[in-house]
Design a protein around this motif. Structure first.
Motif, PDB file in Angstrom:
ATOM      1  N   GLY A 148      47.286  22.735  30.199  1.00  0.00           N
ATOM      2  CA  GLY A 148      47.363  23.767  31.041  1.00  0.00           C
ATOM      3  C   GLY A 148      48.300  23.380  32.253  1.00  0.00           C
ATOM      4  O   GLY A 148      48.977  22.329  32.169  1.00  0.00           O
ATOM      5  N   LEU A 149      48.351  24.302  33.220  1.00  0.00           N
ATOM      6  CA  LEU A 149      49.081  24.391  34.454  1.00  0.00           C
ATOM      7  C   LEU A 149      48.113  23.865  35.409  1.00  0.00           C
ATOM      8  O   LEU A 149      47.281  24.412  35.715  1.00  0.00           O
ATOM      9  CB  LEU A 149      49.627  25.619  34.666  1.00  0.00           C
ATOM     10  CG  LEU A 149      50.570  25.629  36.028  1.00  0.00           C
ATOM     11  CD1 LEU A 149      51.727  24.694  36.109  1.00  0.00           C
ATOM     12  CD2 LEU A 149      50.839  27.295  36.125  1.00  0.00           C
ATOM     13  N   VAL A 150      48.752  22.705  36.279  1.00  0.00           N
ATOM     14  CA  VAL A 150      47.850  22.369  37.439  1.00  0.00           C
ATOM     15  C   VAL A 150      48.687  21.879  38.369  1.00  0.00           C
ATOM     16  O   VAL A 150      49.880  21.514  38.200  1.00  0.00           O
ATOM     17  CB  VAL A 150      46.905  21.196  36.852  1.00  0.00           C
ATOM     18  CG1 VAL A 150      47.878  20.058  36.441  1.00  0.00           C
ATOM     19  CG2 VAL A 150      45.880  20.640  37.988  1.00  0.00           C
ATOM     20  N   GLN A 151      48.470  21.858  39.697  1.00  0.00           N
ATOM     21  CA  GLN A 151      48.973  21.558  40.887  1.00  0.00           C
ATOM     22  C   GLN A 151      49.009  20.076  40.811  1.00  0.00           C
ATOM     23  O   GLN A 151      48.015  19.459  40.406  1.00  0.00           O
ATOM     24  CB  GLN A 151      48.457  22.346  42.174  1.00  0.00           C
ATOM     25  CG  GLN A 151      48.881  23.845  42.394  1.00  0.00           C
ATOM     26  CD  GLN A 151      48.541  24.494  43.602  1.00  0.00           C
ATOM     27  OE1 GLN A 151      47.722  23.889  44.227  1.00  0.00           O
ATOM     28  NE2 GLN A 151      49.014  25.452  43.872  1.00  0.00           N
ATOM     29  N   ALA A 152      50.039  19.656  41.576  1.00  0.00           N
ATOM     30  CA  ALA A 152      50.145  17.942  41.774  1.00  0.00           C
ATOM     31  C   ALA A 152      48.681  17.724  42.720  1.00  0.00           C
ATOM     32  O   ALA A 152      48.319  18.362  43.584  1.00  0.00           O
ATOM     33  CB  ALA A 152      51.250  17.541  42.688  1.00  0.00           C
ATOM     34  N   GLY A 153      48.154  16.519  42.340  1.00  0.00           N
ATOM     35  CA  GLY A 153      46.964  16.104  42.763  1.00  0.00           C
ATOM     36  C   GLY A 153      45.630  16.555  42.067  1.00  0.00           C
ATOM     37  O   GLY A 153      44.708  15.993  42.590  1.00  0.00           O
ATOM     38  N   GLY A 191      49.509  18.595  19.442  1.00  0.00           N
ATOM     39  CA  GLY A 191      49.725  18.308  20.789  1.00  0.00           C
ATOM     40  C   GLY A 191      49.608  19.507  21.679  1.00  0.00           C
ATOM     41  O   GLY A 191      49.014  20.539  21.270  1.00  0.00           O
ATOM     42  N   THR A 192      49.301  19.166  22.990  1.00  0.00           N
ATOM     43  CA  THR A 192      48.824  20.124  23.969  1.00  0.00           C
ATOM     44  C   THR A 192      49.651  19.886  25.226  1.00  0.00           C
ATOM     45  O   THR A 192      49.903  18.625  25.587  1.00  0.00           O
ATOM     46  CB  THR A 192      47.402  20.046  24.474  1.00  0.00           C
ATOM     47  OG1 THR A 192      46.912  21.091  25.421  1.00  0.00           O
ATOM     48  CG2 THR A 192      46.958  18.606  25.094  1.00  0.00           C
ATOM     49  N   LEU A 193      50.063  20.941  25.866  1.00  0.00           N
ATOM     50  CA  LEU A 193      51.137  20.882  27.147  1.00  0.00           C
ATOM     51  C   LEU A 193      50.241  20.725  28.219  1.00  0.00           C
ATOM     52  O   LEU A 193      49.438  21.452  28.649  1.00  0.00           O
ATOM     53  CB  LEU A 193      51.961  22.276  26.986  1.00  0.00           C
ATOM     54  CG  LEU A 193      52.927  22.329  28.074  1.00  0.00           C
ATOM     55  CD1 LEU A 193      54.178  21.271  28.213  1.00  0.00           C
ATOM     56  CD2 LEU A 193      53.770  23.674  28.151  1.00  0.00           C
ATOM     57  N   VAL A 194      50.783  19.930  29.172  1.00  0.00           N
ATOM     58  CA  VAL A 194      50.358  19.654  30.464  1.00  0.00           C
ATOM     59  C   VAL A 194      51.684  19.866  31.337  1.00  0.00           C
ATOM     60  O   VAL A 194      52.668  19.304  31.229  1.00  0.00           O
ATOM     61  CB  VAL A 194      49.688  18.323  30.489  1.00  0.00           C
ATOM     62  CG1 VAL A 194      49.564  18.171  32.179  1.00  0.00           C
ATOM     63  CG2 VAL A 194      48.510  18.168  29.714  1.00  0.00           C
ATOM     64  N   THR A 195      51.522  20.871  32.255  1.00  0.00           N
ATOM     65  CA  THR A 195      52.348  21.163  33.326  1.00  0.00           C
ATOM     66  C   THR A 195      51.920  20.744  34.705  1.00  0.00           C
ATOM     67  O   THR A 195      50.617  21.632  34.914  1.00  0.00           O
ATOM     68  CB  THR A 195      53.018  22.377  33.235  1.00  0.00           C
ATOM     69  OG1 THR A 195      53.394  22.568  31.781  1.00  0.00           O
ATOM     70  CG2 THR A 195      53.970  22.799  34.102  1.00  0.00           C
ATOM     71  N   VAL A 196      52.542  19.970  35.401  1.00  0.00           N
ATOM     72  CA  VAL A 196      52.135  19.953  36.801  1.00  0.00           C
ATOM     73  C   VAL A 196      53.058  20.312  37.691  1.00  0.00           C
ATOM     74  O   VAL A 196      54.243  19.878  37.841  1.00  0.00           O
ATOM     75  CB  VAL A 196      51.914  18.336  36.865  1.00  0.00           C
ATOM     76  CG1 VAL A 196      51.216  18.094  38.523  1.00  0.00           C
ATOM     77  CG2 VAL A 196      51.030  17.700  36.095  1.00  0.00           C
ATOM     78  N   SER A 197      52.743  21.285  38.587  1.00  0.00           N
ATOM     79  CA  SER A 197      53.679  21.718  39.501  1.00  0.00           C
ATOM     80  C   SER A 197      53.624  21.021  41.020  1.00  0.00           C
ATOM     81  O   SER A 197      52.598  20.482  41.228  1.00  0.00           O
ATOM     82  CB  SER A 197      53.185  23.297  39.824  1.00  0.00           C
ATOM     83  OG  SER A 197      51.980  23.152  40.310  1.00  0.00           O
ATOM     84  N   SER A 198      54.745  20.949  41.618  1.00  0.00           N
ATOM     85  CA  SER A 198      54.790  20.377  42.908  1.00  0.00           C
ATOM     86  C   SER A 198      54.440  21.171  43.952  1.00  0.00           C
ATOM     87  O   SER A 198      54.263  22.465  43.760  1.00  0.00           O
ATOM     88  CB  SER A 198      56.095  19.729  43.058  1.00  0.00           C
ATOM     89  OG  SER A 198      57.299  20.858  42.985  1.00  0.00           O
TER      90      SER A 198
END
Length: 127
Positions: free
Chosen positions: A10-15, A120-127
Motif C-alpha cells: 500500500g501507500l505509506v509515508q516515509a518513516g 507481487g504486492t506494490l509498496v509505495t513510500v511517499s516523502s
C-alpha cells in the motif's frame, strides 16, 4: 505444488511501517526456504530478506538491515515481512519466492530458477 499470494502492500509515508504477508497453499510449505525480493521501475530485482524452512537463520539485504524483519508461521503457511522506518527508496513491487532445494544464502545471490513466485504486492513510500 506450493502456490504463493502476497498481500499487505500500500501507500505509506516515509518513516512509517507496513507488514507484508506471503500466504502459501500446499502441504509441503514447511520444507521451503522463502525469500522476499523487490523490483522498482527501471531497476534490477533485489533480494530483501529470506528465511529457512524451520524459521531460523534469517538473512537480510544490506539496504534493509535493522529496519525489516522476516518471520514465518508454518502452521499458518505464511511468511511475514515487517517493514519499519520506510524510505522512499523502498518503493517497489515486493515478491515472495520459495524453493525447497536451495538455501537462503543462495537465494540472496541469485533469484533465477526459484521454484515458485507470488504475483507481487506494490509498496509505495511517499516523502
Amino acid at each position: 505444488q506450493v502456490r504463493l499470494v502476497e498481500s499487505g502492500g500500500g501507500l505509506v509515508q516515509a518513516g512509517g511501517s507496513l507488514r507484508l504477508s506471503c500466504a502459501a497453499s500446499g502441504r509441503t510449505f514447511s520444507n521451503y526456504a522463502v525469500s522476499w525480493f523487490r523490483q522498482a521501475p527501471g531497476r534490477e530485482r533485489e533480494f530483501v530478506a529470506g528465511i529457512s524452512p524451520s524459521g531460523g537463520t534469517p538473512y537480510y539485504g544490506e539496504s534493509v538491515v535493522g529496519r525489516f524483519t522476516i518471520s514465518r508461521d508454518n502452521a499458518k503457511k505464511t511468511v511475514y515481512l515487517q517493514m519499519n522506518s520506510l524510505k522512499p527508496e523502498d518503493t517497489a513491487v515486493y515478491y515472495c519466492a520459495a524453493d525447497p532445494f536451495t538455501t537462503v544464502q543462495a537465494m540472496s545471490m541469485s533469484s533465477r530458477d526459484l521454484e515458485v513466485w507470488g504475483q507481487g504486492t506494490l509498496v509505495t513510500v511517499s516523502s
